[in-house]
Motif scaffolding. Sequence first.
Motif, PDB file in Angstrom:
ATOM      1  N   ILE A  49      -5.449   6.050   0.309  1.00  0.00           N
ATOM      2  CA  ILE A  49      -4.551   5.138  -0.398  1.00  0.00           C
ATOM      3  C   ILE A  49      -4.399   5.568  -1.852  1.00  0.00           C
ATOM      4  O   ILE A  49      -5.389   5.749  -2.570  1.00  0.00           O
ATOM      5  N   ARG A  50      -3.150   5.716  -2.263  1.00  0.00           N
ATOM      6  CA  ARG A  50      -2.834   6.131  -3.640  1.00  0.00           C
ATOM      7  C   ARG A  50      -2.599   4.930  -4.547  1.00  0.00           C
ATOM      8  O   ARG A  50      -2.948   4.946  -5.727  1.00  0.00           O
ATOM      9  N   LEU A  51      -1.986   3.877  -3.998  1.00  0.00           N
ATOM     10  CA  LEU A  51      -1.600   2.704  -4.801  1.00  0.00           C
ATOM     11  C   LEU A  51      -1.793   1.447  -3.961  1.00  0.00           C
ATOM     12  O   LEU A  51      -1.578   1.450  -2.742  1.00  0.00           O
TER      13      LEU A  51
ATOM     14  N   ILE B 210       0.852  -1.195   0.000  1.00  0.00           N
ATOM     15  CA  ILE B 210       0.000   0.000   0.000  1.00  0.00           C
ATOM     16  C   ILE B 210       0.884   1.239   0.000  1.00  0.00           C
ATOM     17  O   ILE B 210       1.835   1.336   0.774  1.00  0.00           O
ATOM     18  N   LYS B 211       0.564   2.170  -0.886  1.00  0.00           N
ATOM     19  CA  LYS B 211       1.218   3.483  -0.871  1.00  0.00           C
ATOM     20  C   LYS B 211       0.147   4.518  -0.539  1.00  0.00           C
ATOM     21  O   LYS B 211      -0.857   4.626  -1.251  1.00  0.00           O
ATOM     22  N   TYR B 212       0.363   5.248   0.541  1.00  0.00           N
ATOM     23  CA  TYR B 212      -0.606   6.255   0.950  1.00  0.00           C
ATOM     24  C   TYR B 212      -0.445   7.539   0.134  1.00  0.00           C
ATOM     25  O   TYR B 212       0.521   7.700  -0.622  1.00  0.00           O
TER      26      TYR B 212
ATOM     27  N   ILE C 278       4.939   4.012   2.230  1.00  0.00           N
ATOM     28  CA  ILE C 278       4.652   2.665   1.736  1.00  0.00           C
ATOM     29  C   ILE C 278       4.697   1.675   2.894  1.00  0.00           C
ATOM     30  O   ILE C 278       5.621   1.714   3.717  1.00  0.00           O
ATOM     31  N   ILE C 279       3.708   0.796   2.943  1.00  0.00           N
ATOM     32  CA  ILE C 279       3.728  -0.300   3.911  1.00  0.00           C
ATOM     33  C   ILE C 279       3.478  -1.614   3.177  1.00  0.00           C
ATOM     34  O   ILE C 279       2.895  -1.622   2.083  1.00  0.00           O
ATOM     35  N   THR C 280       3.921  -2.711   3.740  1.00  0.00           N
ATOM     36  CA  THR C 280       3.643  -4.036   3.179  1.00  0.00           C
ATOM     37  C   THR C 280       3.185  -4.960   4.304  1.00  0.00           C
ATOM     38  O   THR C 280       3.581  -4.792   5.462  1.00  0.00           O
ATOM     39  N   ARG C 281       2.371  -5.928   3.935  1.00  0.00           N
ATOM     40  CA  ARG C 281       1.942  -6.977   4.844  1.00  0.00           C
ATOM     41  C   ARG C 281       2.029  -8.300   4.091  1.00  0.00           C
ATOM     42  O   ARG C 281       1.582  -8.392   2.950  1.00  0.00           O
ATOM     43  N   SER C 282       2.593  -9.330   4.723  1.00  0.00           N
ATOM     44  CA  SER C 282       2.771 -10.626   4.064  1.00  0.00           C
ATOM     45  C   SER C 282       2.247 -11.757   4.933  1.00  0.00           C
ATOM     46  O   SER C 282       2.221 -11.648   6.167  1.00  0.00           O
TER      47      SER C 282
END
Length: 364
Positions: free
Chosen positions: A334-336, A291-293, A298-302
């Motif tokens: 959220i942008r992306l 996710i890019k705000y 940018i954050i990621t979750r896995s």
Amino acid sequence: MLLMNRKVIHIDMDAFYASIEQRDNPDLRGKPVAVGYGEKRGVVAAASYEARKYGVHSAMASVTALRKCPHIIFVMPRFDVYRSISNQIMQIFLEYTDKVEPLSLDEAFLDVTVNYRGLRSATMIAKEIKQKIFNRTRLTASAGVSYNKFLAKIASDYNKPDGLFVIEPDKAEDFIEKLPIGKFFGVGRVTAARMVELGINTGYDLKQWSEVDLVREFGKAGIGYYHFARGIDDREVESERVRKSLGAEETFLEDLNEIVDMLAALDGIAREVFRRAEKRKFLARTLTLKIKYADFTIITRSRTVNYYIKTYRELFELGKELLLQVDDLEEKKIRLMGLTLKNADVDSTHLPVDGFQLSLDFKD
């Protein structure tokens, strides 16, 4: 002791997409060109060398590129054309060896230790390939030549554009010790900044660190840094390269701040990832949400599951689970958003643990 007697070439096309557009449209030659969508939500896919002088580079937001270079010319990408030309270039590589490892449409490794022409000089092969690429496509490429992939990759970037640089075995140690840490393959901007904080500015500085200390500081990647600082890289040029990840992402025309809109977007992205995975028969057990705000954070979750993700429903439900785990989801726009499948059964680390002895003829 390992005998490092391979001859590896890394070929990297010069501003590939942008150069094709300039080749096909004379009005663009000598001007700053960006391939991509030039409006508010656009991203630069490639920049010509004229544009790079202003600080424009790939993956940059189009509005930033326009701010840096107000007279930049945006051209919509033609990926079918780029793929066709990439195939032409690949055929040139295959005239010399079947040990070709494409990294993308515009770059590849070649192992020419044994080659169809029976040529002893890797440098001569690199020169011939560069000339053939130009003769057949009117595009330039840069080449790096050395005894492993790590050094060949660095060398190809040394004299761009239209460059050729050779790192011979007896000069490798001195070259690596003087190399700025940001030029090391696999050392990104964030890692480079951390290394500088630790007093690691060059390959020489890196070489002073033990493997244990590097692993403690940088995790598994520290093993690679330890060996690269000593010119060691035994990764083969893999003609049948195992795909380690596959994904898709979308930059939205308007920022999303409602859960229902986020889930709708996730649905479309999941369907595209599933389509690509099904087409390539790609099986994975790890899914990563990106996710890019709106503020470009940018954050990621896995999550890794104990089964292969084989259906769209499994993919979407896992992605939804990751999305709903994000804190303050409705408080930020959220942008992306993107989803990536990763093959958890593939271990990309394949580095030697011993010292080595070099014996290689590059020029004669």
